[in-house]
Scaffold this motif. Structure first.
Motif, short mmCIF file in Angstrom:
data_model
loop_
_atom_site.label_atom_id
_atom_site.label_comp_id
_atom_site.label_asym_id
_atom_site.label_seq_id
_atom_site.Cartn_x
_atom_site.Cartn_y
_atom_site.Cartn_z
N GLY A 46 0.91 -1.39 0.02
CA GLY A 46 -0.02 -0.19 -0.21
C GLY A 46 0.82 1.08 -0.04
O GLY A 46 2.18 1.23 0.16
N PRO A 47 0.22 2.42 -0.05
CA PRO A 47 1.01 3.70 -0.38
C PRO A 47 1.69 3.99 1.24
O PRO A 47 1.17 3.61 2.19
CB PRO A 47 -0.10 4.87 -0.39
CG PRO A 47 -1.46 4.07 -0.45
CD PRO A 47 -1.38 2.76 -0.13
N GLN A 48 2.82 4.50 1.02
CA GLN A 48 3.43 4.81 2.24
C GLN A 48 2.73 5.85 3.01
O GLN A 48 2.23 7.07 2.68
CB GLN A 48 4.81 5.74 1.57
CG GLN A 48 5.79 6.29 2.81
CD GLN A 48 6.49 4.99 3.31
OE1 GLN A 48 6.69 4.08 2.84
NE2 GLN A 48 7.10 5.59 4.53
N SER A 51 2.10 10.14 2.56
CA SER A 51 2.31 10.31 1.05
C SER A 51 0.62 10.91 0.61
O SER A 51 -0.10 10.61 1.50
CB SER A 51 2.42 9.14 -0.04
OG SER A 51 1.30 7.98 0.48
N GLN A 52 0.69 11.41 -0.53
CA GLN A 52 -0.62 12.10 -1.01
C GLN A 52 -1.47 10.92 -1.12
O GLN A 52 -2.74 11.12 -0.82
CB GLN A 52 -0.72 13.11 -2.02
CG GLN A 52 -1.61 13.68 -2.29
CD GLN A 52 -2.26 14.68 -1.58
OE1 GLN A 52 -1.55 15.19 -0.60
NE2 GLN A 52 -3.32 14.90 -1.43
N GLU A 53 -1.08 9.77 -1.72
CA GLU A 53 -2.31 8.61 -1.69
C GLU A 53 -2.60 8.15 -0.62
O GLU A 53 -3.92 7.69 -0.54
CB GLU A 53 -1.16 7.51 -2.56
CG GLU A 53 -0.73 8.10 -4.09
CD GLU A 53 0.45 8.82 -4.14
OE1 GLU A 53 1.02 8.68 -3.26
OE2 GLU A 53 0.60 9.76 -4.89
N HIS A 54 -1.68 7.84 0.44
CA HIS A 54 -2.01 7.57 1.66
C HIS A 54 -3.30 8.53 2.46
O HIS A 54 -4.04 7.95 3.02
CB HIS A 54 -0.90 7.46 2.64
CG HIS A 54 -1.22 6.71 3.88
ND1 HIS A 54 -1.29 7.34 5.16
CD2 HIS A 54 -1.35 5.22 4.36
CE1 HIS A 54 -1.80 6.43 6.10
NE2 HIS A 54 -1.89 5.16 5.62
N ARG A 56 -5.19 10.74 0.75
CA ARG A 56 -6.50 10.56 0.29
C ARG A 56 -7.11 9.33 0.54
O ARG A 56 -8.44 9.38 0.60
CB ARG A 56 -6.30 10.37 -1.49
CG ARG A 56 -6.18 11.77 -1.87
CD ARG A 56 -6.04 11.79 -3.53
NE ARG A 56 -5.47 12.65 -4.03
CZ ARG A 56 -4.54 12.86 -4.93
NH1 ARG A 56 -4.30 11.65 -5.53
NH2 ARG A 56 -3.93 14.06 -5.48
N ALA A 57 -6.49 8.17 0.68
CA ALA A 57 -7.29 6.81 0.94
C ALA A 57 -7.72 7.04 2.42
O ALA A 57 -8.88 6.39 2.71
CB ALA A 57 -6.40 5.53 0.88
N ASP A 62 -9.37 15.22 -0.03
CA ASP A 62 -8.44 16.15 0.06
C ASP A 62 -8.83 17.60 -0.20
O ASP A 62 -8.02 18.29 -0.14
CB ASP A 62 -7.19 15.63 -0.46
CG ASP A 62 -7.37 15.54 -2.00
OD1 ASP A 62 -8.79 15.67 -2.30
OD2 ASP A 62 -6.79 15.29 -3.02
N THR A 166 -0.11 16.87 1.01
CA THR A 166 0.91 16.58 1.89
C THR A 166 2.26 16.79 1.41
O THR A 166 2.56 16.76 0.24
CB THR A 166 1.01 14.88 2.11
OG1 THR A 166 1.18 14.13 0.96
CG2 THR A 166 -0.41 14.46 2.79
N GLN A 168 6.14 16.17 0.94
CA GLN A 168 6.87 15.12 1.00
C GLN A 168 8.49 15.67 1.17
O GLN A 168 8.97 16.58 0.92
CB GLN A 168 7.18 14.22 -0.26
CG GLN A 168 5.79 13.87 -0.61
CD GLN A 168 5.27 12.67 0.21
OE1 GLN A 168 5.92 11.74 0.63
NE2 GLN A 168 4.09 13.04 0.61
#
Length: 168
Positions: A46-48, A51-54, A56-57, A62, A166, A168
């Protein structure tokens, strides 16, 4: 019997070589890691976190949306920002930038100022929930980065927003 100096020197070297110190196990470097033993990330991990993906999930959204020429946070926006604050409490090392946006109507200067007010409104609400304001920066794009193209109410409504990103 007389020994030659060369023979004596050779005998001394042989005797010394036999007394050489053998290295102890703790003096040796560790054995090389085999390729199969090396830590490799698993593709299903899964996303870190952070991170933006984490992000958003994990949050409701967002982004929040605003009415025409408005920058106040309404009840729907508060619910979204509440979920973002919960994430930021869980990951205190995460820093964010809130990007303020406007629709295409109005001058560039007006829309930059409006985007900044929108981003600051979101920042101030997150800060009121206990998120350290130093972790939140704001940036206004005004009308320069539209989400939707078009010159109608549907497109304008998508472009009047503040987006949390986010860092980074």
């Amino acid at each position: 019997m007389r020994l030659s100096p060369a023979l004596l020197a050779s005998a001394a070297l042989i005797a010394l070589a036999g007394c050489a110190k053998t290295p102890k196990a703790e003096d040796l470097p560790p054995p090389p890691v085999e390729q199969s033993q090396a830590a490799t990330p698993t593709p299903d991990a899964g996303p870190q976190p952070g991170s933006q993906e984490h992000f958003r999930a994990a949050v409701q959204s967002d982004r929040i949306y605003f009415d025409t020429d408005q920058s106040d946070v309404d009840a729907t926006d508060r619910a979204v920002l509440d979920s973002q604050a919960a994430y930021l409490r869980q990951y205190p090392q995460v820093r964010v930038t809130i990007e303020g946006h406007a629709d295409e109507r109005g001058t560039r200067e007006y829309n930059l100022a409006l985007g900044e007010r929108r981003a600051n409104a979101a920042k101030n609400y997150l800060a009121s929930l206990g998120i350290d304001a130093a972790r939140i920066s704001v940036l206004s794009y005004g009308k320069e980065r539209p989400e939707a193209t078009g010159s109608d109410e549907a497109a304008w409504a998508q472009n009047r927003r503040a987006v949390t990103v986010t860092v980074q």
